[in-house]
Design a protein around this motif. Structure first.
Motif, PDB file in Angstrom:
ATOM      1  N   VAL A 321      17.634  95.006  24.207  1.00  0.00           N
ATOM      2  CA  VAL A 321      18.135  95.746  25.378  1.00  0.00           C
ATOM      3  C   VAL A 321      17.934  97.251  25.226  1.00  0.00           C
ATOM      4  CG1 VAL A 321      19.824  93.957  25.914  1.00  0.00           C
ATOM      5  CG2 VAL A 321      20.496  95.879  24.457  1.00  0.00           C
ATOM      6  N   GLU A 322      17.307  97.687  24.147  1.00  0.00           N
ATOM      7  CA  GLU A 322      17.090  99.123  23.948  1.00  0.00           C
ATOM      8  C   GLU A 322      16.283  99.706  25.107  1.00  0.00           C
ATOM      9  OE1 GLU A 322      16.708  96.854  21.655  1.00  0.00           O
ATOM     10  OE2 GLU A 322      18.146  97.410  20.089  1.00  0.00           O
ATOM     11  N   GLY A 323      16.763 100.806  25.652  1.00  0.00           N
ATOM     12  CA  GLY A 323      16.068 101.480  26.739  1.00  0.00           C
ATOM     13  C   GLY A 323      16.486 101.018  28.120  1.00  0.00           C
ATOM     14  N   LEU A 324      17.193  99.903  28.195  1.00  0.00           N
ATOM     15  CA  LEU A 324      17.547  99.377  29.520  1.00  0.00           C
ATOM     16  C   LEU A 324      18.714 100.116  30.154  1.00  0.00           C
ATOM     17  CD1 LEU A 324      17.052  95.518  29.108  1.00  0.00           C
ATOM     18  CD2 LEU A 324      15.640  97.146  30.396  1.00  0.00           C
ATOM     19  N   ASP A 325      19.583 100.712  29.349  1.00  0.00           N
ATOM     20  CA  ASP A 325      20.686 101.489  29.939  1.00  0.00           C
ATOM     21  C   ASP A 325      20.139 102.589  30.832  1.00  0.00           C
ATOM     22  OD1 ASP A 325      23.390 100.588  29.060  1.00  0.00           O
ATOM     23  OD2 ASP A 325      22.515 100.827  27.078  1.00  0.00           O
ATOM     24  N   ALA A 326      19.161 103.317  30.333  1.00  0.00           N
ATOM     25  CA  ALA A 326      18.578 104.404  31.134  1.00  0.00           C
ATOM     26  C   ALA A 326      17.914 103.868  32.389  1.00  0.00           C
ATOM     27  CB  ALA A 326      17.571 105.188  30.289  1.00  0.00           C
ATOM     28  N   ALA A 327      17.200 102.756  32.244  1.00  0.00           N
ATOM     29  CA  ALA A 327      16.534 102.161  33.412  1.00  0.00           C
ATOM     30  C   ALA A 327      17.545 101.712  34.453  1.00  0.00           C
ATOM     31  CB  ALA A 327      15.665 100.989  32.965  1.00  0.00           C
ATOM     32  N   LEU A 328      18.650 101.129  34.015  1.00  0.00           N
ATOM     33  CA  LEU A 328      19.660 100.625  34.954  1.00  0.00           C
ATOM     34  C   LEU A 328      20.423 101.760  35.633  1.00  0.00           C
ATOM     35  CD1 LEU A 328      20.869  97.612  32.828  1.00  0.00           C
ATOM     36  CD2 LEU A 328      19.884  97.471  35.120  1.00  0.00           C
ATOM     37  N   ARG A 329      20.586 102.860  34.954  1.00  0.00           N
ATOM     38  CA  ARG A 329      21.286 103.990  35.565  1.00  0.00           C
ATOM     39  C   ARG A 329      20.391 104.766  36.528  1.00  0.00           C
ATOM     40  NH1 ARG A 329      26.270 104.590  33.549  1.00  0.00           N
ATOM     41  NH2 ARG A 329      26.743 103.765  31.465  1.00  0.00           N
ATOM     42  N   ASP A 330      19.126 104.380  36.598  1.00  0.00           N
ATOM     43  CA  ASP A 330      18.173 105.098  37.448  1.00  0.00           C
ATOM     44  C   ASP A 330      17.756 104.271  38.668  1.00  0.00           C
ATOM     45  OD1 ASP A 330      16.637 107.419  37.971  1.00  0.00           O
ATOM     46  OD2 ASP A 330      14.829 106.437  37.211  1.00  0.00           O
ATOM     47  N   THR A 331      18.515 103.231  38.991  1.00  0.00           N
ATOM     48  CA  THR A 331      18.160 102.414  40.160  1.00  0.00           C
ATOM     49  C   THR A 331      18.465 103.164  41.446  1.00  0.00           C
ATOM     50  OG1 THR A 331      20.346 101.362  40.154  1.00  0.00           O
ATOM     51  CG2 THR A 331      18.588 100.235  38.960  1.00  0.00           C
ATOM     52  N   PRO A 332      17.711 102.900  42.527  1.00  0.00           N
ATOM     53  CA  PRO A 332      17.930 103.607  43.792  1.00  0.00           C
ATOM     54  C   PRO A 332      19.128 103.100  44.576  1.00  0.00           C
ATOM     55  CG  PRO A 332      16.089 102.090  44.006  1.00  0.00           C
ATOM     56  CD  PRO A 332      16.505 102.052  42.570  1.00  0.00           C
ATOM     57  N   VAL A 333      19.833 102.103  44.050  1.00  0.00           N
ATOM     58  CA  VAL A 333      21.040 101.583  44.697  1.00  0.00           C
ATOM     59  C   VAL A 333      22.145 101.505  43.648  1.00  0.00           C
ATOM     60  CG1 VAL A 333      19.774 100.241  46.406  1.00  0.00           C
ATOM     61  CG2 VAL A 333      20.404  99.171  44.252  1.00  0.00           C
ATOM     62  N   PRO A 334      23.403 101.637  44.057  1.00  0.00           N
ATOM     63  CA  PRO A 334      24.492 101.475  43.089  1.00  0.00           C
ATOM     64  C   PRO A 334      24.528 100.036  42.576  1.00  0.00           C
ATOM     65  CG  PRO A 334      25.270 102.497  45.139  1.00  0.00           C
ATOM     66  CD  PRO A 334      23.894 101.986  45.405  1.00  0.00           C
ATOM     67  N   LEU A 335      24.746  99.882  41.284  1.00  0.00           N
ATOM     68  CA  LEU A 335      24.852  98.551  40.697  1.00  0.00           C
ATOM     69  C   LEU A 335      26.293  98.076  40.813  1.00  0.00           C
ATOM     70  CD1 LEU A 335      22.704  98.972  37.465  1.00  0.00           C
ATOM     71  CD2 LEU A 335      22.049  97.846  39.597  1.00  0.00           C
ATOM     72  N   ARG A 336      26.491  96.961  41.527  1.00  0.00           N
ATOM     73  CA  ARG A 336      27.818  96.369  41.655  1.00  0.00           C
ATOM     74  C   ARG A 336      27.683  94.854  41.711  1.00  0.00           C
ATOM     75  NH1 ARG A 336      31.720  99.609  41.867  1.00  0.00           N
ATOM     76  NH2 ARG A 336      33.234  98.014  42.437  1.00  0.00           N
ATOM     77  N   THR A 337      28.578  94.186  41.003  1.00  0.00           N
ATOM     78  CA  THR A 337      28.597  92.731  41.040  1.00  0.00           C
ATOM     79  C   THR A 337      30.041  92.253  41.061  1.00  0.00           C
ATOM     80  OG1 THR A 337      27.830  90.695  39.977  1.00  0.00           O
ATOM     81  CG2 THR A 337      28.456  92.488  38.507  1.00  0.00           C
ATOM     82  N   MET A 338      30.391  91.449  42.032  1.00  0.00           N
ATOM     83  CA  MET A 338      31.745  90.917  42.173  1.00  0.00           C
ATOM     84  C   MET A 338      32.782  92.040  42.133  1.00  0.00           C
ATOM     85  SD  MET A 338      30.849  87.796  42.519  1.00  0.00           S
ATOM     86  CE  MET A 338      32.430  86.974  42.568  1.00  0.00           C
ATOM     87  N   GLY A 339      32.436  93.183  42.748  1.00  0.00           N
ATOM     88  CA  GLY A 339      33.349  94.320  42.816  1.00  0.00           C
ATOM     89  C   GLY A 339      33.334  95.223  41.600  1.00  0.00           C
ATOM     90  N   ARG A 340      32.522  94.909  40.597  1.00  0.00           N
ATOM     91  CA  ARG A 340      32.497  95.697  39.374  1.00  0.00           C
ATOM     92  C   ARG A 340      31.207  96.500  39.267  1.00  0.00           C
ATOM     93  NH1 ARG A 340      34.256  90.574  37.966  1.00  0.00           N
ATOM     94  NH2 ARG A 340      32.199  89.990  37.177  1.00  0.00           N
ATOM     95  N   GLY A 341      31.327  97.743  38.790  1.00  0.00           N
ATOM     96  CA  GLY A 341      30.178  98.603  38.594  1.00  0.00           C
ATOM     97  C   GLY A 341      29.559  98.432  37.216  1.00  0.00           C
ATOM     98  N   TYR A 342      28.544  99.229  36.935  1.00  0.00           N
ATOM     99  CA  TYR A 342      27.803  99.095  35.679  1.00  0.00           C
ATOM    100  C   TYR A 342      28.699  99.290  34.457  1.00  0.00           C
ATOM    101  CZ  TYR A 342      24.242  99.705  32.102  1.00  0.00           C
ATOM    102  OH  TYR A 342      23.492  99.563  30.962  1.00  0.00           O
ATOM    103  N   ASP A 343      29.526 100.315  34.488  1.00  0.00           N
ATOM    104  CA  ASP A 343      30.376 100.583  33.332  1.00  0.00           C
ATOM    105  C   ASP A 343      31.488  99.553  33.185  1.00  0.00           C
ATOM    106  OD1 ASP A 343      28.993 102.878  32.460  1.00  0.00           O
ATOM    107  OD2 ASP A 343      29.966 104.081  34.002  1.00  0.00           O
ATOM    108  N   ASP A 344      31.800  98.828  34.243  1.00  0.00           N
ATOM    109  CA  ASP A 344      32.839  97.797  34.191  1.00  0.00           C
ATOM    110  C   ASP A 344      32.332  96.491  33.593  1.00  0.00           C
ATOM    111  OD1 ASP A 344      34.643  99.503  35.625  1.00  0.00           O
ATOM    112  OD2 ASP A 344      33.622  98.935  37.484  1.00  0.00           O
ATOM    113  N   ASP A 345      31.040  96.211  33.779  1.00  0.00           N
ATOM    114  CA  ASP A 345      30.502  94.916  33.346  1.00  0.00           C
ATOM    115  C   ASP A 345      29.037  95.080  32.951  1.00  0.00           C
ATOM    116  OD1 ASP A 345      30.375  92.248  32.760  1.00  0.00           O
ATOM    117  OD2 ASP A 345      31.002  91.542  34.731  1.00  0.00           O
ATOM    118  N   ARG A 346      28.815  95.935  31.962  1.00  0.00           N
ATOM    119  CA  ARG A 346      27.460  96.283  31.517  1.00  0.00           C
ATOM    120  C   ARG A 346      26.661  95.048  31.148  1.00  0.00           C
ATOM    121  NH1 ARG A 346      25.921  97.454  26.111  1.00  0.00           N
ATOM    122  NH2 ARG A 346      23.959  98.651  25.939  1.00  0.00           N
ATOM    123  N   ALA A 347      27.291  94.076  30.493  1.00  0.00           N
ATOM    124  CA  ALA A 347      26.569  92.891  30.033  1.00  0.00           C
ATOM    125  C   ALA A 347      25.951  92.121  31.183  1.00  0.00           C
ATOM    126  CB  ALA A 347      27.508  91.985  29.245  1.00  0.00           C
ATOM    127  N   GLY A 348      26.626  92.090  32.340  1.00  0.00           N
ATOM    128  CA  GLY A 348      26.095  91.364  33.486  1.00  0.00           C
ATOM    129  C   GLY A 348      24.767  91.919  33.956  1.00  0.00           C
TER     130      GLY A 348
END
Length: 365
Positions: A321-348
Motif C-alpha cells: 500500500v506504499e504510495g497509495l495514501d497520497a494517491a487517495l488524498r488526491d482524488t477529484p471527489v471526496p472519499l466517503r463510504t457508509m458515512g465515513r471519510g478517508y481518515d475514519d476508515d482508511r483500510a476500506g
C-alpha cells in the motif's frame, strides 16, 4: 407505499450533470432537500409548485434520504419529438410511472450494432468488480497511481440508484477525465451508453469505448437486510461471472472496514466473502492490501480462507500500500463510504485502491 407531498421551490442548492438539488418548502413550513432530474422535470425556478416523493426521506434513509421531484404540475412540459420517431426502444424502470426509453448500445438502431452483434470476447481486459459505489474513486486512484493514461470505463449495475445522474461521484470523475465513459445496465439508466445487462455492458466497454480496464459496481446506495443472502451486493459475484465468461480477467475488490460498527463488516465484509466465495464461479484474482497490525492479520486470514475454500478458483495476491495514501488524498471527489471519510476508515479505501493498482500492474506485466 409512496408518500406524496406538494411543495414550493425556494432555491437551487447545487447542481451536477443531469441533476439539480433544490430547497423546497412544504405546506407545514418545513424545508426539505429535493432532487430533480433535468431530463424528467427540467430546471425549475424558485416559486414553482412541485409534487414530491418523500418516502425515503421520511423513513430517514441515508443515501436515498432526499425528496424526489416527480413533476411540476403548473409548468408546461418541454416540447419533445414524437416518441415514435425517437431512436431506441429499450425501456428502463419498466412498467413504473417513471419508465423511460433509451437507445441501447447494441440494438438495431444503434451505430454500434454491427460491432456488437457477434461480440463475445473481452480479449483479457481486466474487470475490477466492487460491492459499493464508494469504491469507484479509490479503485481509479490505484489504477492511475501505476498508469495514469489508462482508458477506463465504468459499468453501473442496478443494485443501488437507477439514474446515474444521482451520482455526484461519476459526474466529477467524468469531468476530471478519470473516466472515459459510463455504461448503465439492467434497470439503471443515464450513462454515456445504455446496455441490457452486465455482459453487453462489458462488451460495449471493450468494443465501443475501447477501455483498457473496466470497473463494475452498483450505483449509489445499497440494500442490506442483515441476513446472509439479503443484500444487493451479490451482484458483484454475478459481474465476476460475466467478466470471466467473456474471457476478461476478473479482479475482486474486497470490501474492508476497520470502523464499521457491525461485526459482519469488520475486516473483510461478509458481502465480499459471500459474493466472491459463493456467487462467483469462475477463476478470479483477489488483491489483498498489506495492512499493519491486527487488522492486517485479520484481513489476510479472511482472504486466505476465502481463496482456500474456492478450490483454487480464487487467487490471492498480497499488494503493498506504499504510495497509495497520497494517491487517495488526491482524488477529484471526496472519499466517503457508509458515512465515513478517508481518515475514519482508511483500510476500506486502501482495499479498493489495491484492486486498481493490481489491475494496472496486470497490464504492465
Amino acid at each position: 407505499m409512496i408518500q406524496w407531498r406538494r411543495g414550493v421551490v425556494v432555491e437551487v442548492l447545487s447542481s451536477w450533470a443531469g441533476a439539480v438539488e433544490y430547497a423546497v418548502r412544504l405546506p407545514s413550513g418545513d424545508r426539505v432537500r429535493a432532487l430533480g432530474y433535468v431530463d424528467a422535470v427540467g430546471v425549475l425556478a424558485p416559486g414553482t409548485v412541485v409534487l414530491l416523493n418523500t418516502t425515503a426521506l421520511e423513513r430517514g434513509l441515508g443515501t436515498g434520504g432526499l425528496a424526489i421531484v416527480v413533476a411540476a404540475p403548473d409548468v408546461l412540459p418541454r416540447p419533445v419529438d414524437d416518441v415514435t420517431a425517437v431512436r431506441g426502444h429499450v425501456v428502463k424502470a419498466r412498467y413504473t410511472p417513471s419508465q423511460t426509453m433509451v437507445l441501447g448500445v447494441d440494438e438495431q438502431d444503434s451505430e454500434h450494432h454491427a460491432a456488437l452483434a457477434d461480440a463475445d470476447d473481452l480479449a483479457g481486459m481486466p474487470v475490477v468488480v466492487a460491492d459499493l459505489h464508494s469504491a469507484l474513486p479509490a479503485i481509479l486512484a490505484g489504477l492511475r497511481e501505476v498508469a495514469p493514461d489508462l482508458r477506463v470505463a465504468y459499468v453501473m449495475t442496478d443494485g443501488g440508484a437507477l439514474p446515474i445522474d444521482f451520482s455526484r461521484t461519476v459526474a466529477a470523475l467524468r469531468g476530471a477525465g478519470w473516466l472515459a465513459a459510463s455504461v448503465t445496465v439492467g434497470q439503471a439508466h443515464g450513462g454515456d451508453l445504455e446496455a441490457v445487462n452486465v455482459h453487453t455492458g462489458l462488451l460495449a466497454a471493450h468494443h465501443v469505448v475501447g477501455a483498457d480496464v473496466t470497473v463494475v459496481s452498483q450505483g449509489p446506495g445499497n440494500l442490506g437486510t442483515g441476513t446472509r443472502w439479503g443484500f444487493s451486493g451479490t451482484s458483484a459475484g454475478e459481474a465476476v461471472n460475466a467478466a470471466g465468461t467473456l474471457r476478461g480477467r476478473p479482479v475482486c475488490s474486497l470490501r474492508i472496514s476497520e470502523a464499521d460498527p457491525r461485526e459482519r463488516h469488520r475486516g473483510v465484509s461478509h458481502h465480499s466473502l459471500t459474493a466472491y466465495g459463493r456467487v462467483s464461479l469462475v477463476p478470479a484474482d483477489v488483491p489483498v492490501p498489506r495492512l499493519p497490525g491486527g487488522l492486517g492479520r485479520r484481513v489476510l486470514d479472511q482472504a486466505r480462507e476465502l481463496c482456500g475454500a474456492s478450490g483454487g478458483r480464487l487467487g490471492l495476491h498480497e499488494v503493498d500500500v506504499e504510495g497509495l495514501d497520497a494517491a487517495l488524498r488526491d482524488t477529484p471527489v471526496p472519499l466517503r463510504t457508509m458515512g465515513r471519510g478517508y481518515d475514519d476508515d482508511r483500510a476500506g479505501f486502501l482495499g479498493a485502491a489495491v484492486a486498481g493498482r493490481y489491475a494496472a500492474r496486470m497490464l504492465k506485466d
